[in-house]
Write a protein that holds these residues in place. Structure first.
Motif, PDB file in Angstrom:
ATOM      1  N   ASP A   1       0.817  -1.215   0.000  1.00  0.00           N
ATOM      2  CA  ASP A   1       0.000   0.000   0.000  1.00  0.00           C
ATOM      3  C   ASP A   1       0.851   1.266   0.000  1.00  0.00           C
ATOM      4  O   ASP A   1       0.456   2.286  -0.554  1.00  0.00           O
ATOM      5  CB  ASP A   1      -0.926   0.036   1.219  1.00  0.00           C
ATOM      6  N   LEU A   2       2.016   1.207   0.632  1.00  0.00           N
ATOM      7  CA  LEU A   2       2.888   2.376   0.734  1.00  0.00           C
ATOM      8  C   LEU A   2       3.824   2.522  -0.465  1.00  0.00           C
ATOM      9  O   LEU A   2       4.661   3.419  -0.498  1.00  0.00           O
ATOM     10  CB  LEU A   2       3.703   2.316   2.034  1.00  0.00           C
ATOM     11  N   GLY A   3       3.690   1.620  -1.447  1.00  0.00           N
ATOM     12  CA  GLY A   3       4.489   1.742  -2.656  1.00  0.00           C
ATOM     13  C   GLY A   3       5.765   0.930  -2.675  1.00  0.00           C
ATOM     14  O   GLY A   3       6.651   1.176  -3.490  1.00  0.00           O
ATOM     15  N   PHE A   4       5.870  -0.062  -1.798  1.00  0.00           N
ATOM     16  CA  PHE A   4       7.062  -0.903  -1.735  1.00  0.00           C
ATOM     17  C   PHE A   4       6.711  -2.384  -1.893  1.00  0.00           C
ATOM     18  O   PHE A   4       7.122  -3.224  -1.082  1.00  0.00           O
ATOM     19  CB  PHE A   4       7.790  -0.699  -0.406  1.00  0.00           C
ATOM     20  N   PRO A   5       5.971  -2.751  -2.938  1.00  0.00           N
ATOM     21  CA  PRO A   5       5.581  -4.163  -3.079  1.00  0.00           C
ATOM     22  C   PRO A   5       6.778  -5.096  -3.238  1.00  0.00           C
ATOM     23  O   PRO A   5       6.709  -6.257  -2.841  1.00  0.00           O
ATOM     24  CB  PRO A   5       4.699  -4.161  -4.328  1.00  0.00           C
ATOM     25  N   GLU A   6       7.885  -4.570  -3.767  1.00  0.00           N
ATOM     26  CA  GLU A   6       9.082  -5.378  -3.944  1.00  0.00           C
ATOM     27  C   GLU A   6       9.744  -5.767  -2.618  1.00  0.00           C
ATOM     28  O   GLU A   6      10.556  -6.678  -2.568  1.00  0.00           O
ATOM     29  CB  GLU A   6      10.097  -4.634  -4.837  1.00  0.00           C
ATOM     30  N   SER A   7       9.379  -5.094  -1.547  1.00  0.00           N
ATOM     31  CA  SER A   7       9.932  -5.381  -0.216  1.00  0.00           C
ATOM     32  C   SER A   7       9.011  -6.235   0.639  1.00  0.00           C
ATOM     33  O   SER A   7       9.360  -6.580   1.769  1.00  0.00           O
ATOM     34  CB  SER A   7      10.203  -4.064   0.528  1.00  0.00           C
ATOM     35  N   ALA A   8       7.837  -6.577   0.120  1.00  0.00           N
ATOM     36  CA  ALA A   8       6.814  -7.241   0.928  1.00  0.00           C
ATOM     37  C   ALA A   8       7.250  -8.614   1.440  1.00  0.00           C
ATOM     38  O   ALA A   8       7.019  -8.936   2.607  1.00  0.00           O
ATOM     39  CB  ALA A   8       5.511  -7.359   0.140  1.00  0.00           C
TER      40      ALA A   8
END
Length: 140
Positions: free
Chosen positions: A40-47
């Motif tokens: 949601d915060l714009g960091f899907p690659e870090s999920a």
């Protein structure tokens, strides 16, 4: 006290918090919360890495500080997503297999005193660093 799932969200500062009971079911709740929040915060690659990190930290809370609820905080610091896990134990985390994993997956981490307990603060790699290491475009 049943606090599992108490959620707050501050849009203006891009900070999300989840208060959980020190119960094994809370590990999954923390992991799901972190994965969803990072996306949601714009960091899907870090999920995925964030979910694994918070699983390790929440498990440590349950093992070593089971007396009271703990708090998971997700926030953005510049171009870095940050995960914080606050608990009621005053014993600072310094080593262990789980912390070796945290160290391998993050840009930086530290354990600091927080109120009457402590917080483990984990800064995940920036979008720029992820793009350099993966070759993928990781913009919002």
């Amino acid at each position: 006290m049943n606090t599992s799932g108490m959620f707050s969200w501050n849009i203006s500062t891009s900070t999300r918090e989840l208060k959980l009971d020190p119960d094994p079911a809370s590990v999954r709740m923390a992991r799901d919360f972190v994965r969803r929040s990072l996306g949601d915060l714009g960091f899907p690659e870090s999920a995925e890495d964030g979910g694994l990190i918070v699983s390790e930290l929440a498990t440590n809370v349950i093992l070593w500080a089971p007396q009271q609820p703990f708090l998971v905080v997700i926030r953005v610091d510049g171009d870095h997503p940050v995960i914080e896990v606050h608990d009621g134990s005053s014993v600072l985390a310094e080593h262990g297999r789980g912390l070796h994993l945290v160290d391998a997956l993050c840009a930086q981490w530290e354990c600091v005193k927080s109120g009457s307990g402590k917080a483990v603060i984990v800064k995940l790699p920036s979008r720029r660093r992820l793009q350099q290491t993966t070759g993928k475009d990781v913009r919002k």
